[in-house]
Design an enzyme around this catalytic site. Sequence first.
Site, PDB file in Angstrom:
ATOM      1  N   LYS A  39       0.833  -1.206   0.000  1.00  0.00           N
ATOM      2  CA  LYS A  39       0.000   0.000   0.000  1.00  0.00           C
ATOM      3  C   LYS A  39       0.865   1.252   0.000  1.00  0.00           C
ATOM      4  O   LYS A  39       0.647   2.177  -0.776  1.00  0.00           O
ATOM      5  CB  LYS A  39      -0.913   0.035   1.243  1.00  0.00           C
ATOM      6  CG  LYS A  39      -1.908  -1.105   1.296  1.00  0.00           C
ATOM      7  CD  LYS A  39      -2.830  -0.995   2.505  1.00  0.00           C
ATOM      8  CE  LYS A  39      -2.115  -1.124   3.838  1.00  0.00           C
ATOM      9  NZ  LYS A  39      -1.462  -2.409   4.059  1.00  0.00           N
ATOM     10  N   THR A  40       1.859   1.272   0.899  1.00  0.00           N
ATOM     11  CA  THR A  40       2.725   2.444   0.976  1.00  0.00           C
ATOM     12  C   THR A  40       3.495   2.600  -0.340  1.00  0.00           C
ATOM     13  O   THR A  40       3.718   3.707  -0.824  1.00  0.00           O
ATOM     14  CB  THR A  40       3.678   2.320   2.176  1.00  0.00           C
ATOM     15  OG1 THR A  40       2.881   2.160   3.356  1.00  0.00           O
ATOM     16  CG2 THR A  40       4.545   3.549   2.331  1.00  0.00           C
ATOM     17  N   ASP A 220      -1.639   7.812   3.786  1.00  0.00           N
ATOM     18  CA  ASP A 220      -1.221   6.462   4.200  1.00  0.00           C
ATOM     19  C   ASP A 220      -1.849   6.157   5.567  1.00  0.00           C
ATOM     20  O   ASP A 220      -2.218   7.084   6.299  1.00  0.00           O
ATOM     21  CB  ASP A 220       0.316   6.418   4.300  1.00  0.00           C
ATOM     22  CG  ASP A 220       0.850   4.985   4.243  1.00  0.00           C
ATOM     23  OD1 ASP A 220       0.038   4.040   4.113  1.00  0.00           O
ATOM     24  OD2 ASP A 220       2.083   4.800   4.331  1.00  0.00           O
ATOM     25  N   GLU A 221      -1.964   4.888   5.922  1.00  0.00           N
ATOM     26  CA  GLU A 221      -2.495   4.470   7.228  1.00  0.00           C
ATOM     27  C   GLU A 221      -3.853   5.131   7.508  1.00  0.00           C
ATOM     28  O   GLU A 221      -4.122   5.597   8.615  1.00  0.00           O
ATOM     29  CB  GLU A 221      -1.512   4.837   8.360  1.00  0.00           C
ATOM     30  CG  GLU A 221      -0.096   4.319   8.165  1.00  0.00           C
ATOM     31  CD  GLU A 221       0.069   2.853   8.542  1.00  0.00           C
ATOM     32  OE1 GLU A 221      -0.925   2.203   8.954  1.00  0.00           O
ATOM     33  OE2 GLU A 221       1.198   2.352   8.410  1.00  0.00           O
ATOM     34  N   GLN A 251      -5.511  -3.201  10.851  1.00  0.00           N
ATOM     35  CA  GLN A 251      -4.369  -2.580  11.531  1.00  0.00           C
ATOM     36  C   GLN A 251      -4.753  -1.280  12.227  1.00  0.00           C
ATOM     37  O   GLN A 251      -3.892  -0.439  12.510  1.00  0.00           O
ATOM     38  CB  GLN A 251      -3.248  -2.311  10.534  1.00  0.00           C
ATOM     39  CG  GLN A 251      -2.616  -3.582  10.012  1.00  0.00           C
ATOM     40  CD  GLN A 251      -1.413  -3.276   9.146  1.00  0.00           C
ATOM     41  OE1 GLN A 251      -0.374  -2.852   9.641  1.00  0.00           O
ATOM     42  NE2 GLN A 251      -1.537  -3.475   7.854  1.00  0.00           N
ATOM     43  N   ARG A 631       5.160  -7.451  10.942  1.00  0.00           N
ATOM     44  CA  ARG A 631       6.382  -6.666  10.718  1.00  0.00           C
ATOM     45  C   ARG A 631       7.521  -7.564  10.250  1.00  0.00           C
ATOM     46  O   ARG A 631       8.544  -7.106   9.763  1.00  0.00           O
ATOM     47  CB  ARG A 631       6.839  -5.937  12.008  1.00  0.00           C
ATOM     48  CG  ARG A 631       5.889  -4.907  12.600  1.00  0.00           C
ATOM     49  CD  ARG A 631       5.377  -3.937  11.605  1.00  0.00           C
ATOM     50  NE  ARG A 631       4.079  -4.353  11.079  1.00  0.00           N
ATOM     51  CZ  ARG A 631       3.569  -3.906   9.929  1.00  0.00           C
ATOM     52  NH1 ARG A 631       4.239  -3.052   9.195  1.00  0.00           N
ATOM     53  NH2 ARG A 631       2.395  -4.318   9.498  1.00  0.00           N
TER      54      ARG A 631
HETATM   55  P1  ATP Z   1       1.742  -2.155   5.975  1.00  0.00           P
HETATM   56  O1  ATP Z   1       0.317  -2.607   5.984  1.00  0.00           O
HETATM   57  O2  ATP Z   1       2.548  -2.850   6.986  1.00  0.00           O
HETATM   58  O3  ATP Z   1       1.860  -0.669   6.020  1.00  0.00           O
HETATM   59  P2  ATP Z   1       2.068  -1.994   3.133  1.00  0.00           P
HETATM   60  O4  ATP Z   1       0.838  -2.568   2.552  1.00  0.00           O
HETATM   61  O5  ATP Z   1       2.190  -0.535   3.163  1.00  0.00           O
HETATM   62  O6  ATP Z   1       2.335  -2.636   4.560  1.00  0.00           O
HETATM   63  P3  ATP Z   1       4.601  -1.897   1.819  1.00  0.00           P
HETATM   64  O7  ATP Z   1       5.387  -1.487   3.000  1.00  0.00           O
HETATM   65  O8  ATP Z   1       4.313  -0.897   0.772  1.00  0.00           O
HETATM   66  O9  ATP Z   1       3.261  -2.619   2.299  1.00  0.00           O
HETATM   67  O10 ATP Z   1       5.289  -3.145   1.113  1.00  0.00           O
HETATM   68  C1  ATP Z   1       5.766  -4.251   1.871  1.00  0.00           C
HETATM   69  C2  ATP Z   1       7.037  -4.776   1.255  1.00  0.00           C
HETATM   70  O11 ATP Z   1       6.766  -5.374   0.003  1.00  0.00           O
HETATM   71  C3  ATP Z   1       8.056  -3.697   0.996  1.00  0.00           C
HETATM   72  O12 ATP Z   1       9.350  -4.205   1.228  1.00  0.00           O
HETATM   73  C4  ATP Z   1       7.860  -3.387  -0.474  1.00  0.00           C
HETATM   74  O13 ATP Z   1       9.018  -2.866  -1.057  1.00  0.00           O
HETATM   75  C5  ATP Z   1       7.509  -4.746  -1.036  1.00  0.00           C
HETATM   76  N1  ATP Z   1       6.638  -4.691  -2.235  1.00  0.00           N
HETATM   77  C6  ATP Z   1       5.459  -4.059  -2.333  1.00  0.00           C
HETATM   78  N2  ATP Z   1       4.928  -4.232  -3.562  1.00  0.00           N
HETATM   79  C7  ATP Z   1       5.788  -4.976  -4.269  1.00  0.00           C
HETATM   80  C8  ATP Z   1       5.817  -5.511  -5.607  1.00  0.00           C
HETATM   81  N3  ATP Z   1       4.830  -5.286  -6.480  1.00  0.00           N
HETATM   82  N4  ATP Z   1       6.884  -6.253  -5.955  1.00  0.00           N
HETATM   83  C9  ATP Z   1       7.886  -6.487  -5.082  1.00  0.00           C
HETATM   84  N5  ATP Z   1       7.930  -6.030  -3.822  1.00  0.00           N
HETATM   85  C10 ATP Z   1       6.890  -5.283  -3.409  1.00  0.00           C
HETATM   86 MG    MG Z   2       2.366   0.818   4.747  1.00  0.00          MG
END
Ligand code: ATP
Ligand code: MG
Length: 698
Positions: A39-40, A220-221, A251, A631
Site C-alpha cells: 500500500k505504501t 497512508d495508514e 491494523q 512486521r
Molecule cells: P503495511 O500494511 O505494513 O503498512 P504496506 O501494505 O504498506 O504494509 P509496503 O510497506 O508498501 O506494504 O510493502 C511491503 C514490502 O513489500 C516492501 O518491502 C515493499 O518494497 C515490497 N513490495 C510491495 N509491492 C511490491 C511488488 N509489487 N513487488 C515487489 N515487492 C513489493
Molecule cells: Mg504501509
Amino acid sequence: MSFAASLAQSIAGLNVAQQEAVNYMHGPCLVLAGAGSGKTRVITHKIGRLIQAGMQPDQVAAITFTNKAAAEMRERAKSLIGKSAKGVLICTFHALGVRLLRQDGRVLGLKPQFSILDSDDVTSILKDAGGSTDAATARQWQWAISLWKNQGLNAAQAEAQARAPEEVSLARIMARYEERLTAYQSVDFDDLISLPLKLLRDHPEVRERWQAALRHVLVDEYQDTNATQYELLKLLVGERGRFTAVGDDDQSIYGWRGATLDNLKRLPEEYPTLKVVKLEQNYRSTSAILRAANNVIGPNPKLYPKTLFSELGEGEPVRVIDCDNEEHEAERTVARIQSLRAGSGDTPHREWRDFAVLYRANHLAKPFEKALRKAQIPYKVSGGQSFFDRAEVKDLCAWLRLMVNNNDDPAFMRAITSPKRGIGHTTLGSLGTFASQYKLSLFESLLSHSLGSVVPAKTLGSLQEFGRCVNDLEYRARHTVGAEASLAFLLEWLKDIGYEQHLYDAEDSEQVAAARWTNVMDFCEWMAQRSGGQIDDTAGVTTAAETKTLLEVVQTIALLSTISERQQDQNVITLSTLHAAKGLEWPHVMLAGCVEGMLPFKMDDEHGAGSENMLLRLQEERRLMYVGITRAQRTLAVTWVRRRKKGRDYIAGVPSRFITEMALDKTTVKEDPREKLKALRAEFAKRAADQALANSGD
Ligand code: ATP
Ligand code: MG
C-alpha cells in the site's frame, strides 16, 4: 536512465492491482488491503505518476502517520523522480496543520508566530485553569478535553451536550483553558487539526485557495485517522475528491486515541464514485508468518473480507520461546539474535539493522537494553522517551519559543528560571497576578510602567534585564540564516546566559552534567543544520530548498519526537513499541512480553468481562498483535515469561491467548536447542577473536 524511464520501469514492476491504483488519477481512490501488500509503495509510486502526468510537485500532498514515515517516503520519492520530489508536500496531518495555520491562521486571530505547546505545558495550564495542584487529575482532564476536541467540539459545545455535572464542570475548565491558549497565542496538538478544520469550514475563500493549490492528496495508514482529520481531508480535496487513501481495517490500533473505522465505512457512502482497489499479495513475509497473522486476526469481525497470500515460500516456523522472567527473556532474545546473525554455513552474515524487538509498553525495553549493552550489541529505542522531553532541551526550546512568541507564558516561566537569575517564586507570583489583572502576557508586563508598584526595585531590574535579553536575542535570531551563522549564534547565546555553568551547578554528578551538556550541543548542531536548509526532514513543514531563519526552525520542533528520525541507516537493532512499529518491516522480529495482561493489555472494566467495551478493546489488542506479527519478513519468535513484574510484586505469567490463536504447528514451535549452541559458539569465537586482537596489541 532518465527518471521518466526508471519511473515507468518501477511502475511496471508493480502488480496489476497496484498499477490500477497508481494510474487512477481523476477521482477518489481507496486501496484497502492487508499488511505488507504494498500500500505504501502504491503511494510513493503514485506521487511520481501524478507529477509525470503533469501536476506540479507542490500540487501533490502525501500524508503519513509519523514524521519518520514522511522522511522515508521523501527518500523513496526522491529516488523515483529525482529533485522534483522536494517540492511535494510530504508530512503528517499535524505538520500540514502547522502549514495551514502559519499561512492563514490570521483569519482566526492567530499570529504566524504562534507556539505549539507540549503535553507538559498543557498539564500545567490545566492545573491552573481547573484550580488543582494534582498532575494526575489535570492529565485526566487533558485526556477528556482532547477527546472532545477530536470530536470537533469546543468548550461551549461540550457544555451544551454534557449530561453529568462533572462533564459540565470539565467543559468550564476547558473554556478557561481555551482562554489561556488564546492569550498565549498558543495551540495544542489537537488544535493543529481542529483549527485548520475550522479555518477551511468557515472561510470559503481560504478553502477555495487550498483546494485549487492541492490537486491530489494521498493518505497512508488511513484506518488510523480520527473524525476531525477526516473532515479536514474532505475540505482539502473538495467535491471532486481527488485523493488516494490506503489502509487496512485490521491494523487500526489508535482507537484509544479517537481514531475511528467509521472513516473507512463513510468513504464509499460519501464518495459514490470511489474506486476501491484490493491488494492480495503480501510481498513482505513468508507463508509461515503470514499464516500465523491470518489466524490471529481471524476471530475479529470483518469490515471488508480480505485474503492475503505470499509467494516467498514457507520459511522458518514461527517460534514460541518460554522464559523464567523478564531478564531471562532478554537473554534468550539476545542469544537468538546472535545465533541468527552468525547464520549457518550457507546463509549470509546479517546486519544488526535486520533485527527488531517489539513490545507492548515502553517500560519493557529496560531488560533488553541491559542485555544488549552487556553483549555489546548496538541498538536504538524508538517510540521511547523523546530527545525533546529532556529537561535541558526543553529549557532551550522554551527560550527559543519565547523569542518567537513573546506571549508564550509557559515558555516565559521556564526560560526565566533556567538558569535562575535571582528571580524567585514570590516575584513570579506577583508578576502573574499583575499580568492577569491587566490582561497582559507575562512578557508584556515587564514593559509596563506600573510593574514597579508590585515588585521591589532590585527585582524589577532583573526582570527588565531578562526582557531586554530576550528582545536582543530575538533581533539577532531573526537575522541569522544558514547553518554556520546559526551555530555561532546558539553558542554565543548559551555563553551569554551561562547555561553550561547552570548545568554543572544543578547536577551533583559531573558526569550527568557533562552528558546533559552533550545533549545541548547535539541540539544546537541539529538546529543549525536545519536552518541551513541542508536537511530534508524538516517535520515536513518546509522543503529542503528553503533556508530558514532560526526562528522558523523553532516552530517545527514541537512536532518532532526524536532527533534521530533521519538516522534510519544506522546499523543497529531496533527496540520499539508495537504502536511505533506500524508500517515498518525487519527480516527478523522478536515479539516480547506475549503474556496475558500485557498483550492483550490488562482488561479490567467496570462493566464486566463480557461487556461491549471489553470486546472492542480486545479486538484492538488483537489488531495490535496482527501488526506485530506482520512486521516480520523472514523469521518471527514470540516470547513470554512465567513470572513477571507488576509494580513491586511478581505475578505468574500466562501465555497470551494470541499465541494459541496463531495456531502454530505443535511439533515445530519449540525453539531449536541447536540455536542456543550456535549462539554459544558464536560468542566463544568472538571472545577468542577479541583476545587475539588484545594480544596482538601487546
Ligand atoms: P503495511 O500494511 O505494513 O503498512 P504496506 O501494505 O504498506 O504494509 P509496503 O510497506 O508498501 O506494504 O510493502 C511491503 C514490502 O513489500 C516492501 O518491502 C515493499 O518494497 C515490497 N513490495 C510491495 N509491492 C511490491 C511488488 N509489487 N513487488 C515487489 N515487492 C513489493
Ligand atoms: Mg504501509
